[in-house]
Design a protein around this motif. Sequence first.
Motif, PDB file in Angstrom:
ATOM      1  N   SER A  55      43.683  32.969  31.958  1.00 16.50           N
ATOM      2  CA  SER A  55      43.937  32.080  33.088  1.00 16.50           C
ATOM      3  C   SER A  55      44.862  32.723  34.122  1.00 16.50           C
ATOM      4  CB  SER A  55      44.528  30.767  32.590  1.00 16.50           C
ATOM      5  OG  SER A  55      45.661  31.044  31.811  1.00 16.50           O
ATOM      6  N   LYS A  56      45.754  33.584  33.645  1.00 17.17           N
ATOM      7  CA  LYS A  56      46.672  34.232  34.578  1.00 17.17           C
ATOM      8  C   LYS A  56      45.929  35.212  35.480  1.00 17.17           C
ATOM      9  CE  LYS A  56      51.428  34.853  33.195  1.00 17.17           C
ATOM     10  NZ  LYS A  56      52.139  35.560  32.130  1.00 17.17           N
ATOM     11  N   ARG A  57      45.148  36.057  34.827  1.00 10.47           N
ATOM     12  CA  ARG A  57      44.431  37.068  35.603  1.00 10.47           C
ATOM     13  C   ARG A  57      43.377  36.423  36.500  1.00 10.47           C
ATOM     14  NH1 ARG A  57      43.328  42.790  32.967  1.00 10.47           N
ATOM     15  NH2 ARG A  57      45.587  42.822  33.145  1.00 10.47           N
ATOM     16  N   LYS A  58      42.836  35.322  36.027  1.00  8.79           N
ATOM     17  CA  LYS A  58      41.848  34.598  36.844  1.00  8.79           C
ATOM     18  C   LYS A  58      42.448  34.258  38.220  1.00  8.79           C
ATOM     19  CE  LYS A  58      39.817  29.977  36.976  1.00  8.79           C
ATOM     20  NZ  LYS A  58      38.384  29.970  37.230  1.00  8.79           N
ATOM     21  N   LEU A  59      43.730  33.827  38.196  1.00 12.72           N
ATOM     22  CA  LEU A  59      44.377  33.486  39.466  1.00 12.72           C
ATOM     23  C   LEU A  59      44.455  34.698  40.386  1.00 12.72           C
ATOM     24  CD1 LEU A  59      47.285  31.147  38.326  1.00 12.72           C
ATOM     25  CD2 LEU A  59      45.151  30.538  39.498  1.00 12.72           C
ATOM     26  N   LEU A  60      44.734  35.854  39.775  1.00 15.05           N
ATOM     27  CA  LEU A  60      44.812  37.065  40.584  1.00 15.05           C
ATOM     28  C   LEU A  60      43.445  37.412  41.170  1.00 15.05           C
ATOM     29  CD1 LEU A  60      47.158  39.188  38.306  1.00 15.05           C
ATOM     30  CD2 LEU A  60      47.735  38.030  40.432  1.00 15.05           C
ATOM     31  N   GLY A  71      49.792  42.893  40.684  1.00 16.49           N
ATOM     32  CA  GLY A  71      49.523  42.398  39.340  1.00 16.49           C
ATOM     33  C   GLY A  71      48.102  42.672  38.862  1.00 16.49           C
ATOM     34  N   LEU A  72      47.264  43.129  39.756  1.00 14.69           N
ATOM     35  CA  LEU A  72      45.887  43.422  39.362  1.00 14.69           C
ATOM     36  C   LEU A  72      45.484  44.718  40.058  1.00 14.69           C
ATOM     37  CD1 LEU A  72      43.366  42.391  37.885  1.00 14.69           C
ATOM     38  CD2 LEU A  72      42.700  41.215  39.970  1.00 14.69           C
ATOM     39  N   ASN A  73      45.420  45.804  39.282  1.00 18.29           N
ATOM     40  CA  ASN A  73      45.147  47.064  39.956  1.00 18.29           C
ATOM     41  C   ASN A  73      43.685  47.469  39.852  1.00 18.29           C
ATOM     42  OD1 ASN A  73      44.717  48.348  37.504  1.00 18.29           O
ATOM     43  ND2 ASN A  73      46.872  48.924  37.305  1.00 18.29           N
ATOM     44  N   SER A  74      43.387  48.523  40.557  1.00 16.64           N
ATOM     45  CA  SER A  74      42.005  48.973  40.672  1.00 16.64           C
ATOM     46  C   SER A  74      41.395  49.275  39.306  1.00 16.64           C
ATOM     47  CB  SER A  74      41.979  50.210  41.557  1.00 16.64           C
ATOM     48  OG  SER A  74      40.676  50.643  41.740  1.00 16.64           O
TER      49      SER A  74
END
Length: 680
Positions: free
Chosen positions: A17-22, A151-154
Amino acid sequence: MASLFEKDIQFLKGVGSKRKLLFEKLKVPTIGALLRLYPRNYEDWSNCTSISDAPLNVPCCIKATVVSPVNERIIRRGLTLYKVRVCDDKSSLNITFFNNRFVKSQLKIGEDFLFHGIVKKKSNLYEMASPTFMKFSCCLPMRPIYPQTHGLNSRQIESAMKQALLLLPEKIKDPLPAEILKKYNLCDLRFAIENIHFPNDQDSLNKARKRLTFEELLLLQIGLSRMKLNNRKQNKFKVEADFSEEFWSLLPFSPTKAQRRTVKECINDMISDSSMQRLIQGDVGSGKTAVAAALCYTAIKSGMQAAIMAPTEILARQHFNFFRKIFEPIGIKVEILTGSTTKAKKRRIKDYLEVNAINLIIGTHALLSDDVYFSKLGLVITDEQHRFGVAQRAKLAAKGRKPHVAVMSATPIPRTLAMIIYGDLDISILDEMPPGRQNVDTFFVAGDKRIRAYNFIKKHLDEGRQAYIVCPLVDENESDLLSAEQYAKKIETEFFKDYKVGLLHGKMSARDKKYIMDAFSNHDIDMLVSTTVIEVGVDVPNAVIMLIENAERFGLSQLHQLRGRVGRGEHKSYCILISDNKNQDTVRRLGIVCQTNDGLKIADEDLKMRGPGDFMGARQHGLPDLHIAGLIKDINILNDSKNAALDILKEDSSLSLEKHSVLKAEMKRLFGEIESSISC
Ligand code: ADP
Ligand code: MG
């Protein structure tokens, strides 16, 4: 593909759920959307060189063997260096990583790696800092670089993408009919999607890019054409007569031929059987406001209400002052509605609008709020159109019953291109400046001439003039550049102690911005340091110098817009472009701005040198995002897609043939409400 667009991104492993937001921050809520998140660039790992052959100071790829253990050194709290030495047959290279403890377990002595980064040479030693690297044995030829967010890299996106690709169904439904693929020599959708993310080689990438760009532009053009047909229905607000001559006599100047012609074109639309849907394009200072006023006058004389929407509060207020001056003496009621209008006043304005007690309303996005109603809205004008989307324009128009719509834009776009990207509108061009305009002399200098430029500014401030300095937006990891805020502070304390320096940037509240702009207009401030918030429309005729820092960071048309802030009064004006960038292309580009003041010429040069991508990007059209067409370099794709769109619509304007069923579904998905409201 349709079903993947319904599949939540969280379906992928590693996306909680956290990464989904990103991912949502990147406008990627579903797997389908992820597949359409195209790399913004690629690291080329196919072309690696030896250490001694590596070009210095530019990104490159090197194949080498690790020959030392990774040495860890804590410099201070929060800064640990990891150093390692690598070799090839001839030379060795020292690599440094910062705060990346993982490299210790990844880089093992004796193993071969590819390192992608910048090689520098210091006293005969080669070095590289923070390269990306891959084991030689499992290396891809071209590695995608995705637009990332904090918070979300390539790399994380890359790994999600690999999973998403595996979910593609065996046979993907292709919105492009087979005959179009054949005619324009385009690859199929699966090949395109696979190769846009993980190209086998440059050639496959080119094929994938061409096809996806074509598709995006084709869909856009079909959508726009269908909107045009739809809008073009019936003129519910026929004006009774052409009142423009009467209007021109109200102005302190006589109109240019181009202004007269444009107003005629618009009024002809407003008299005809179908409503006006027109783009008015005119270079900065060509006098679009007077054209807008002539149209408002005509509409109001015919008993309608008119609305003008501007992208910023500063502009709305400026227009309000202008319109009020001409209209109030002759009994036309003008009001302004913006985000900072007080509640009580807002309520009163809304009440008046509903009963046609206000003839002309000028405002910002606030005009779009749901509780604003009009009794007889017959004309909607949006100023500086490139700042608004089609959706916003449509929303304002929806407050009336198919009112006439004019959109005004100063972004000079070559006509051929304008006809494509504004395919839903007719176009008038103001190709003439009011008499007596002086060219703004423009210079391009390196940073070591900055002090001279400041002295030049001082001289003009001492003569009672004013000046602008524009700094590019800086993001947090560009520590070598000053933000507008830091810049203002620095020059105020170091060079312009005896002058009043003001600061304007996008993050300030509307009220503070207004305060500063008013102070600048009233000459309580001598020099304004600003980000590009002043780009559109600001009119302070006493300002005569525009200095632009890091000019290489701006597009040519944007520089031209910025320059348009000066040269608005009787005084000779200057524009100084500062850049230390020695890149030949940059030097040539900035040279063009120095050579000509003609916005269309500049746009043409931009088009030639950089392809139409910039213009496509400049149009935040509110239609489906252009994911890839913003990157195109090739105008032929644009022309081909236009022809294909025309052919398809000629044969099947309602897209009801079986071979167009996937295309139709894709149009629905992309154009949503706009498309489903189209009855044809
Ligand atoms: P833009 O097209 O950039 O919106 P404006 O409408 O702000 O340009 O016009 C720029 C300036 O030129 C304004 O000060 C305006 O009053 C003046 N102007 C417009 N038309 C004429 C004209 N025909 N003759 C003289 N001055 C004009
Ligand atoms: Mg304007």
